[in-house]
Structure formats: structure tokens, C-alpha cells
Design a protein around this motif. Structure first.
Motif, PDB file in Angstrom:
ATOM      1  N   GLY A 143       4.145   3.173  -8.739  1.00 23.29           N
ATOM      2  CA  GLY A 143       4.917   3.277  -7.514  1.00 23.29           C
ATOM      3  C   GLY A 143       5.502   1.944  -7.077  1.00 23.29           C
ATOM      4  N   ARG A 144       4.831   0.866  -7.418  1.00 22.35           N
ATOM      5  CA  ARG A 144       5.318  -0.474  -7.039  1.00 22.35           C
ATOM      6  C   ARG A 144       6.148  -1.120  -8.142  1.00 22.35           C
ATOM      7  NH1 ARG A 144       0.188  -3.778  -5.040  1.00 22.35           N
ATOM      8  NH2 ARG A 144       1.774  -5.435  -5.103  1.00 22.35           N
ATOM      9  N   GLY A 145       6.380  -0.401  -9.215  1.00 23.58           N
ATOM     10  CA  GLY A 145       7.195  -0.942 -10.298  1.00 23.58           C
ATOM     11  C   GLY A 145       6.489  -1.990 -11.129  1.00 23.58           C
ATOM     12  N   ILE A 146       5.166  -1.912 -11.200  1.00 22.99           N
ATOM     13  CA  ILE A 146       4.373  -2.867 -11.981  1.00 22.99           C
ATOM     14  C   ILE A 146       3.986  -2.234 -13.312  1.00 22.99           C
ATOM     15  CG2 ILE A 146       2.231  -4.218 -12.055  1.00 22.99           C
ATOM     16  CD1 ILE A 146       2.262  -4.245  -9.008  1.00 22.99           C
ATOM     17  N   ASP A 147       4.167  -2.964 -14.385  1.00 22.82           N
ATOM     18  CA  ASP A 147       3.803  -2.480 -15.714  1.00 22.82           C
ATOM     19  C   ASP A 147       2.280  -2.464 -15.852  1.00 22.82           C
ATOM     20  OD1 ASP A 147       3.553  -1.826 -18.369  1.00 22.82           O
ATOM     21  OD2 ASP A 147       4.275  -3.757 -19.139  1.00 22.82           O
ATOM     22  N   ALA A 148       1.714  -1.265 -15.981  1.00 25.79           N
ATOM     23  CA  ALA A 148       0.257  -1.130 -16.082  1.00 25.79           C
ATOM     24  C   ALA A 148      -0.152  -0.475 -17.396  1.00 25.79           C
ATOM     25  CB  ALA A 148      -0.272  -0.325 -14.901  1.00 25.79           C
ATOM     26  N   ALA A 149       0.674  -0.647 -18.423  1.00 25.79           N
ATOM     27  CA  ALA A 149       0.378  -0.030 -19.721  1.00 25.79           C
ATOM     28  C   ALA A 149      -0.938  -0.557 -20.302  1.00 25.79           C
ATOM     29  CB  ALA A 149       1.526  -0.274 -20.695  1.00 25.79           C
TER      30      ALA A 149
ATOM     31  N   LEU B 282      -9.182   4.216 -12.811  1.00 28.46           N
ATOM     32  CA  LEU B 282      -8.120   3.624 -13.626  1.00 28.46           C
ATOM     33  C   LEU B 282      -6.813   4.394 -13.456  1.00 28.46           C
ATOM     34  CD1 LEU B 282      -7.361   1.492 -15.725  1.00 28.46           C
ATOM     35  CD2 LEU B 282      -8.159   3.060 -17.515  1.00 28.46           C
ATOM     36  N   ASP B 283      -6.884   5.720 -13.440  1.00 29.66           N
ATOM     37  CA  ASP B 283      -5.678   6.535 -13.246  1.00 29.66           C
ATOM     38  C   ASP B 283      -5.067   6.285 -11.869  1.00 29.66           C
ATOM     39  OD1 ASP B 283      -5.881   7.649 -15.750  1.00 29.66           O
ATOM     40  OD2 ASP B 283      -6.939   9.450 -15.072  1.00 29.66           O
ATOM     41  N   ILE B 284      -5.924   6.163 -10.850  1.00 31.62           N
ATOM     42  CA  ILE B 284      -5.432   5.880  -9.494  1.00 31.62           C
ATOM     43  C   ILE B 284      -4.702   4.538  -9.469  1.00 31.62           C
ATOM     44  CG2 ILE B 284      -6.178   5.292  -7.150  1.00 31.62           C
ATOM     45  CD1 ILE B 284      -8.421   7.381  -7.504  1.00 31.62           C
ATOM     46  N   ALA B 285      -5.276   3.532 -10.118  1.00 34.06           N
ATOM     47  CA  ALA B 285      -4.661   2.205 -10.149  1.00 34.06           C
ATOM     48  C   ALA B 285      -3.327   2.246 -10.888  1.00 34.06           C
ATOM     49  CB  ALA B 285      -5.606   1.214 -10.810  1.00 34.06           C
ATOM     50  N   ARG B 286      -3.246   3.010 -11.954  1.00 30.83           N
ATOM     51  CA  ARG B 286      -1.998   3.112 -12.715  1.00 30.83           C
ATOM     52  C   ARG B 286      -0.898   3.780 -11.884  1.00 30.83           C
ATOM     53  NH1 ARG B 286      -4.900   4.929 -18.359  1.00 30.83           N
ATOM     54  NH2 ARG B 286      -4.958   2.847 -19.353  1.00 30.83           N
TER      55      ARG B 286
ATOM     56  N   ARG C 204       0.829  -1.210   0.000  1.00 27.76           N
ATOM     57  CA  ARG C 204       0.000   0.000   0.000  1.00 27.76           C
ATOM     58  C   ARG C 204       0.855   1.249   0.000  1.00 27.76           C
ATOM     59  NH1 ARG C 204      -2.163   4.065   3.058  1.00 27.76           N
ATOM     60  NH2 ARG C 204      -0.654   3.648   4.725  1.00 27.76           N
ATOM     61  N   PHE C 205       1.858   1.257   0.881  1.00 26.24           N
ATOM     62  CA  PHE C 205       2.681   2.457   1.004  1.00 26.24           C
ATOM     63  C   PHE C 205       3.522   2.693  -0.244  1.00 26.24           C
ATOM     64  CE2 PHE C 205       6.077   5.187   2.447  1.00 26.24           C
ATOM     65  CZ  PHE C 205       5.385   6.129   3.212  1.00 26.24           C
ATOM     66  N   ALA C 206       4.021   1.615  -0.841  1.00 29.66           N
ATOM     67  CA  ALA C 206       4.831   1.761  -2.050  1.00 29.66           C
ATOM     68  C   ALA C 206       4.036   2.397  -3.174  1.00 29.66           C
ATOM     69  CB  ALA C 206       5.373   0.402  -2.486  1.00 29.66           C
ATOM     70  N   GLY C 207       2.714   2.183  -3.186  1.00 26.13           N
ATOM     71  CA  GLY C 207       1.875   2.725  -4.243  1.00 26.13           C
ATOM     72  C   GLY C 207       1.423   4.151  -4.017  1.00 26.13           C
ATOM     73  N   LEU C 208       1.806   4.767  -2.884  1.00 23.16           N
ATOM     74  CA  LEU C 208       1.398   6.142  -2.612  1.00 23.16           C
ATOM     75  C   LEU C 208       2.264   7.148  -3.374  1.00 23.16           C
ATOM     76  CD1 LEU C 208       0.782   6.030   1.259  1.00 23.16           C
ATOM     77  CD2 LEU C 208      -0.922   5.956  -0.570  1.00 23.16           C
ATOM     78  N   ILE C 209       1.653   8.265  -3.755  1.00 25.37           N
ATOM     79  CA  ILE C 209       2.346   9.343  -4.449  1.00 25.37           C
ATOM     80  C   ILE C 209       2.698  10.418  -3.420  1.00 25.37           C
ATOM     81  CG2 ILE C 209       2.174  11.027  -6.328  1.00 25.37           C
ATOM     82  CD1 ILE C 209      -0.185   9.370  -7.381  1.00 25.37           C
ATOM     83  N   PRO C 210       3.883  11.041  -3.512  1.00 25.59           N
ATOM     84  CA  PRO C 210       4.196  12.143  -2.593  1.00 25.59           C
ATOM     85  C   PRO C 210       3.131  13.241  -2.641  1.00 25.59           C
ATOM     86  CG  PRO C 210       6.173  11.456  -3.750  1.00 25.59           C
ATOM     87  CD  PRO C 210       5.028  10.712  -4.382  1.00 25.59           C
ATOM     88  N   VAL C 211       2.762  13.744  -1.470  1.00 23.60           N
ATOM     89  CA  VAL C 211       1.713  14.751  -1.378  1.00 23.60           C
ATOM     90  C   VAL C 211       2.224  16.094  -1.913  1.00 23.60           C
ATOM     91  CG1 VAL C 211       0.211  16.040   0.180  1.00 23.60           C
ATOM     92  CG2 VAL C 211       0.666  13.606   0.597  1.00 23.60           C
ATOM     93  N   ASP C 212       1.442  16.686  -2.798  1.00 25.85           N
ATOM     94  CA  ASP C 212       1.768  18.008  -3.332  1.00 25.85           C
ATOM     95  C   ASP C 212       1.118  19.052  -2.432  1.00 25.85           C
ATOM     96  OD1 ASP C 212       2.272  20.299  -4.714  1.00 25.85           O
ATOM     97  OD2 ASP C 212       1.310  19.676  -6.599  1.00 25.85           O
ATOM     98  N   ARG C 213       1.868  19.586  -1.480  1.00 27.62           N
ATOM     99  CA  ARG C 213       1.308  20.518  -0.502  1.00 27.62           C
ATOM    100  C   ARG C 213       0.841  21.826  -1.148  1.00 27.62           C
ATOM    101  NH1 ARG C 213       0.190  19.034   4.778  1.00 27.62           N
ATOM    102  NH2 ARG C 213       0.801  21.100   5.512  1.00 27.62           N
TER     103      ARG C 213
END
Length: 477
Positions: free
Chosen positions: A122-128, A113-117, A43-52
Motif C-alpha cells: 500500500g505504501r509502494g515499498i518493495d517487500a519481495a 508476514l502477510d500483513i507486513a507485505r 499507517r493509513f497508506a498501508g491500509l487495505i480497503p475493507v471487504d464488507r
């Protein structure tokens, strides 16, 4: 009496021999392949840095916008469509946009779909080749009750080599579950069969609970009657103990004598997995304890923490109430966080985790005469572990009542009264062999589990053969 036992065991055996075989075979599978879940590391690996820079409203405004009057925790996370506050109460969870406080429920499949991509990237999974394959309340892998607050779920197939599928919450927009092709296949041959877990049954928790509880109890009775008969039928021939039977019956008798203790304890402890407070306590907080631990704070007082500069690039920022004070934790890595407190216990500002005096101050409000909290050892007889690597778990003993507190986020991980501690041995230790001495030697534990379940499977097969022959002879035309 013996005649009644024979008759009852015979027909219970006919009814349950295949079920016994299935439980032993699937138990081996489950030992190596657990039911699919999203680990904290994933879960954490898939998080995007927060744009403050995109965060306009504060925490208090987000809580007000959510409509959750008894909010206890708030998290700030970044989604593909902007940062959102995830506001949690005891029962409810809502997401609001950090830009203007509007509802952030995910309605659009494109957004999911964009969230899943982003998560996959972030986890290094090919989601093309990722695509939405469903939006449902339940399917085979999302039936556990823990997902109730996130339904309906968007299921997204990532199209990678592992056949990964992720589930996006429509309420918060977070990825809450993932499965792979291998996990799904093995679990169809493991957990789904072992727990009698088809979606059509498991989605109705009360019905599923009744069915499995009844079957497990009847199976335990069948095993107990068999043990009585097995011991009663032992014959002594020339100073050697043996069986009066021949063929499959003798094999069933002799193997049964070997595995009797394991069979009885394993089947009975399996039934105890469905106890749900019938014989043992459930380990749940009382209403009063919930009121103390999950007391909703005055979120207007959190402005001082809002002004604290966030770590960059923090992937998740959380505010939570603990002992009447509000804390903020900034998470940069899975095991890297900074905890900032606004209460008097935190006059020196920041630290990584809660400290023992802070935990003791809360526990003193739950129960009188409590020992000072101690950090739980990794090999404790009653294990408990934080999801954050390296975070301490504090145990405070208040007489016969124990509390385990997560030093990373203040959550109560376990409430152990004498009944719950007994349940740990009666169910978990007996059914999964997670005795501390065996957990220290995992290979030995693997061999024991596989070997005992294999013996149980062979024993069940002999019963199946005998049962089939009994049916053929009874109903032969």
C-alpha cells in the motif's frame, strides 16, 4: 562559600563534561532526525480497503465477543486474513474476526508476514524479500510505553533498499511502527544517547526515569555553579572585561560567559522534560472527566449506523462515543472521511467532522461557564493538531481550564490548566525553541539551534580537556 562552590563545580564538571558534550552534539542530530515512529499518513497508506462482503457480525456483537465491558471505540480494518474489529477500552484493546467474532490475535509468523507485505504494498515499498526477524516484547525502537498494549511485536524486515523494518502488533495485527536503516543509524547517534535510552534501561520505565532525572538535576546544579563562578571571576583590565585565566581555562571561562543563559535554560528545561507532575501538572484528564469523555455507550443502539451504507472503498470504519451519542466515520483517504451520527445533534445526517455545537454540548458537561468552542489557528501559542489533514481542532475555554477537541474523531488532544500552559513555555519553548515567531521562520530556527548547540559543544570540550588534566594531575603516580 566561594571555596565550596569552586570545589563542587570542579568535580561535578569532571563528572559531567562528557555528558554535556554528548547532549549538545546529539541535540543537533535530534533536531533533524526524530525518534522513529509510524506517522498517520504512513499507517493509513498501508491500509487495505475493507471487504464488507466478509463482514458478518455487527459492532455490538464484536464488542461482546471482545470481552471489553467498557469499550469506547471500535474500528473495522481489513487484514490479509480477513476483516477484523479492533475494540478499544481505556486500557485494553482486542481484535475479533468480523466473520464470526473469534479472537483475531496474531500467533502465526506467516500471518504477520502477510500483513507486513500488504502494508508495504500500500505504501509502494518493495517487500519481495520480506522476512520475520524477531518476535519480542522490547527492542531499541519499541521501548516507548505506547506500545505496551500491542506487545509482543513481530519485527519484519522488508528487504527494500531503505532497509525498512515494520512492527506488527500480536494483539490487533496492525502495523504500529516502522524504521529505516538511516533512522536507526542517526538515532543511535541522536535520541538513544541523548535520552540515555538503551533498551536494558528504558524497558524499566521507573528506573530509567530516576536515572535521567537525577543526572539532569546534577548537571543543572553544575551549570548553575559554573555560572556563578563565571560572573564572579570576571576581571576588569584597562576598562575591558576579561578573564584572569590562561589557555583552556580562559577559553572555558569566556565561552561560558557567552553561552551562560542558553546553557542554564537548556539544561534546566531538559530536566523539566522528566517532570512528570513534580512541579507542573501533567495535563491529564481527571477521573470525572475521563468518565464523561470515555463513557461506554450502549453498543446495541449502534445497529442503525450499521445499516448505513459504507463508503466504498473505505479503508477504515470507526465507531466512537461522543457526548452520549455514537458516531461512525468512514475513511476513504487520509483527509477524506464522512461522519455519521445517531444522536439528536445529527438530524441532518452526515458531515466530514464534528461541529462546534456538538463539542460545546460535551464540554458543558465537563466544566461550568465555558466559552463557545473556536477553531484553533495553525500558529496558536499552544499548538494542537489533528492527525487528519484539514480537520478542525476546537478549543473551549472554561475559565482557566482549556480543552482541545479533535474534530475528526472526538479525542481530547490537550487539557491545559495554567500550570500546563506554563510548562509549555518552561520546557518545550525553551528546550526546542518552538516559539511561534521562530516556527514561522524555520530556517532561522535551524540556524539558532545548530549554532547554540555547537557553542555548547565547544564549551563542553574545553571543560573535558580541563577535567582530564585535573584527573591526571590528581591521580598521577
Amino acid at each position: 562559600m566561594m571555596g565550596a562552590i569552586v570545589l563542587l563545580h570542579r568535580w561535578l564538571g569532571v563528572a559531567f563534561c562528557l555528558l554535556f558534550a554528548m547532549w549538545f552534539a546529539t541535540g543537533i542530530v535530534m533536531h533533524f532526525v526524530p525518534f522513529p515512529s509510524l506517522t498517520e499518513a504512513e499507517r493509513f497508506a498501508g491500509l487495505i480497503p475493507v471487504d464488507r462482503a466478509q463482514v458478518v457480525i455487527g459492532v455490538a456483537d464484536a464488542v461482546a465477543a471482545s470481552g471489553i465491558t467498557e469499550a469506547t471505540r471500535v474500528r473495522l480494518v481489513q487484514r490479509s486474513d480477513g476483516p477484523v474489529y479492533v475494540v478499544s477500552g481505556i486500557l485494553l484493546v482486542r481484535a475479533v474476526r468480523a466473520s464470526d467474532g473469534r479472537d483475531a490475535t496474531v500467533i502465526s509468523a506467516d500471518v504477520a508476514l502477510d500483513i507486513a507485505r500488504d502494508h508495504a504494498r500500500g505504501r509502494g515499498i518493495d517487500a519481495a524479500q520480506a522476512k520475520i526477524v524477531g518476535r519480542r516484547n522490547y527492542d531499541q525502537w519499541s521501548v516507548p510505553n505506547g506500545f505496551d498494549r500491542h506487545r509482543p511485536l513481530f519485527r519484519v524486515a522488508l528487504g527494500d533498499a531503505a532497509g525498512t523494518e515494520v512492527y506488527v502488533s500480536s494483539l490487533t495485527g496492525e502495523v504500529v511502527l516502522d524504521t529505516t536503516r538511516s533512522e536507526r543509524g542517526w538515532n543511535l547517534a541522536g535520541s538513544v544517547l541523548h535520552w540515555i535510552y538503551p533498551t536494558v534501561l528504558r524497558r524499566d520505565w521507573a528506573l530509567w526515569d530516576l536515572v535521567v532525572w537525577t543526572l539532569s538535576l546534577a548537571a543543572s546544579i553544575a551549570a548553575l555553579l559554573g555560572a556563578v563562578l563565571g560572573v564572579a571571576r570576571i576581571k576588569r583590565r584597562g576598562g575591558i572585561l576579561g578573564s584572569p585565566y590562561r589557555g583552556w581555562h580562559a577559553l572555558h571561562h569566556l565561552i561560558g560567559l557567552v553561552v551562560t543563559f542558553f546553557l542554564l535554560t537548556w539544561i534546566f528545561s531538559g530536566w523539566l522534560s522528566m517532570d512528570h507532575g513534580l512541579l507542573f501538572s501533567r495535563g491529564q484528564l481527571t477521573t470525572g472527566e475521563v468518565g464523561e469523555i470515555n463513557a461506554a455507550p450502549n453498543w446495541r443502539t449502534v445497529s442503525s449506523l450499521d445499516r448505513e451504507s459504507a463508503l466504498s472503498p473505505a479503508r477504515e470504519i470507526e465507531w466512537f462515543a461522543f457526548n452520549g451519542n455514537i458516531y461512525r466515520r468512514d475513511r476513504v483517504g487520509l483527509g477524506s472521511q464522512v461522519l455519521t451520527g445517531a444522536g439528536e445533534m445529527r438530524r441532518d445526517g452526515q458531515a466530514r467532522f464534528l461541529r462546534a455545537p456538538e463539542v460545546r454540548s460535551l464540554i458543558a458537561r465537563l466544566a461550568p461557564r465555558c466559552d463557545a468552542p473556536v477553531v484553533l489557528a495553525d500558529n496558536d501559542d499552544y499548538p494542537s493538531q489533528s492527525a487528519v489533514p484539514g480537520a478542525p481542532v476546537y478549543r473551549s475555554k472554561c475559565g482557566d481550564l482549556w480543552f482541545d477537541i479533535d474534530g475528526a474523531d472526538g479525542n481530547v488532544l490537550q487539557r491545559l490548566d495554567p500550570s500546563r500552559r506554563a510548562y509549555r513555555w518552561a520546557y518545550s519553548a525553551v528546550h526546542t525553541l518552538d516559539f511561534p515567531v521562530l516556527m514561522a521562520h524555520p530556517r532561522v530556527r535551524d540556524v539558532l539551534i545548530v549554532g547554540l548547540c555547537a557553542l555548547g559543544l565547544v564549551f563542553s570540550i574545553t571543560g573535558t580537556v580541563i577535567g582530564w588534566r585535573r584527573l591526571r594531575s590528581t591521580f598521577a603516580v
